[in-house]
Design an enzyme around this catalytic site. Sequence first.
Site, PDB file in Angstrom:
ATOM      1  CG  ASN A   1      -6.644  -0.764   1.479  1.00 39.26           C
ATOM      2  OD1 ASN A   1      -5.973  -0.486   0.487  1.00 39.26           O
ATOM      3  ND2 ASN A   1      -6.095  -1.107   2.634  1.00 39.26           N
TER       4      ASN A   1
ATOM      5  CG  HIS B   1      -2.996   3.427   2.191  1.00 32.81           C
ATOM      6  ND1 HIS B   1      -3.628   3.042   1.021  1.00 32.81           N
ATOM      7  CD2 HIS B   1      -3.004   2.340   3.007  1.00 32.81           C
ATOM      8  CE1 HIS B   1      -4.001   1.771   1.133  1.00 32.81           C
ATOM      9  NE2 HIS B   1      -3.636   1.325   2.320  1.00 32.81           N
TER      10      HIS B   1
ATOM     11  CB  CYS C   1      -0.959   0.008   1.185  1.00 38.25           C
ATOM     12  SG  CYS C   1      -2.024  -1.433   1.210  1.00 38.25           S
TER      13      CYS C   1
END
Length: 327
Positions: A284, A254, A113
């Site tokens: 996500n 993020h 990520c």
Amino acid sequence: MNQAIITAVSGYVPEEILSNQDLEKMMETNDEWITSRTGIKERRVMPEGQAVTHIGIQTVKDILAKSNTDPASIDLVICATCTGDYSLPDCANSICYQSGLSKAFGFDVNAACSGFVFSLHTAAQFIKTGAYKKIIVIGAEKLTSFMNYEDRTTSIIFGDGGGGVLLEAAEMEGYGVIDAELAGDGSGKDMLRIDAGGSLNPLTPENIGERRHYVSQDGKKIFKRAVSGMSTSMSAVMKRNGLVNDDLAWVVPHQANLRIISSVANQLDFPMDRVMVNIEKYGNTSAGTIPLCLWEYESQLKKGDNVMLTAFGGGFTWGSLYLKWAY
Ligand code: COA
């Protein structure tokens, strides 16, 4: 030395929506649990036959069109992804070829990520040293290919999508990518991973039967590490550059979990109305979340805005990058 400035942004998500209500029909869960624990309402799902390279091609084409850029002027494509179309080859070179970038080469970056922040910082070095002039940095994922919909704590979080930016050399003192703090801690490797399907544990009927080819995670441990990783790296970059909260127009975190994002803001005493959030729509998307945020908030960004990107991901990897918006 050249400055490395962002001159265009694009995002791409597939059309199919997987809502919390859809998940209620697939597993023992409910909208209230998912929303209160994660902030997610829905996520997107790529159709069969399309994956990360498809997102990358759409992103490149849109960036070229928006910025009126000659495809032959692009030097390099960096694609941040941990869910590439294949283990071999990479996505970036296919993206170059299929988008008609006749003079570009590419490579993928897997920092989970944190991949987009790691890749943008890498691209900025190539530009600042004068090695290259135009680089497209992509963050894109097809995470739904790796979801075990029998694991209700993990599969509710992730979705598909991504985007990218055009990073160009310019003589604009004080603008563009200014500083970054990147970090890693390999002791976290077991806490967020796809166990089978790599060179250590090639796919077998047994490990597929045990569903080890899907993402698994230790959510509670990740949660704590994510909050501390994002806030400490952001603080370090702010301190080094003499920045206080009022100097930052936007924080672009993020999109792991709304509670992680608000805990980071809380730790730094930073107001949520200057934190980009769109996790409710896309979940996500790992390396895809930051370009998706920049794309959606592009019209609110102004020339001269100080922007802080911050991310945490599997590995563990984490980091923050400070830039001054240039258009
Ligand atoms: N629906 C309903 N109940 C669920 C559920 C779901 N989808 N998933 C888990 N539960 C239940 C559990 O079974 C447990 O029940 P119990 O108390 O009866 O045993 C309870 O909810 C709490 O589960 P727990 O795993 O402790 O939840 P949590 O509060 O830690 O939240 C996460 C789980 C995954 C949402 C949270 O840990 C998290 O967001 N972690 C970070 C993950 C992340 O961001 N990963 C990517 C990093 S880049």
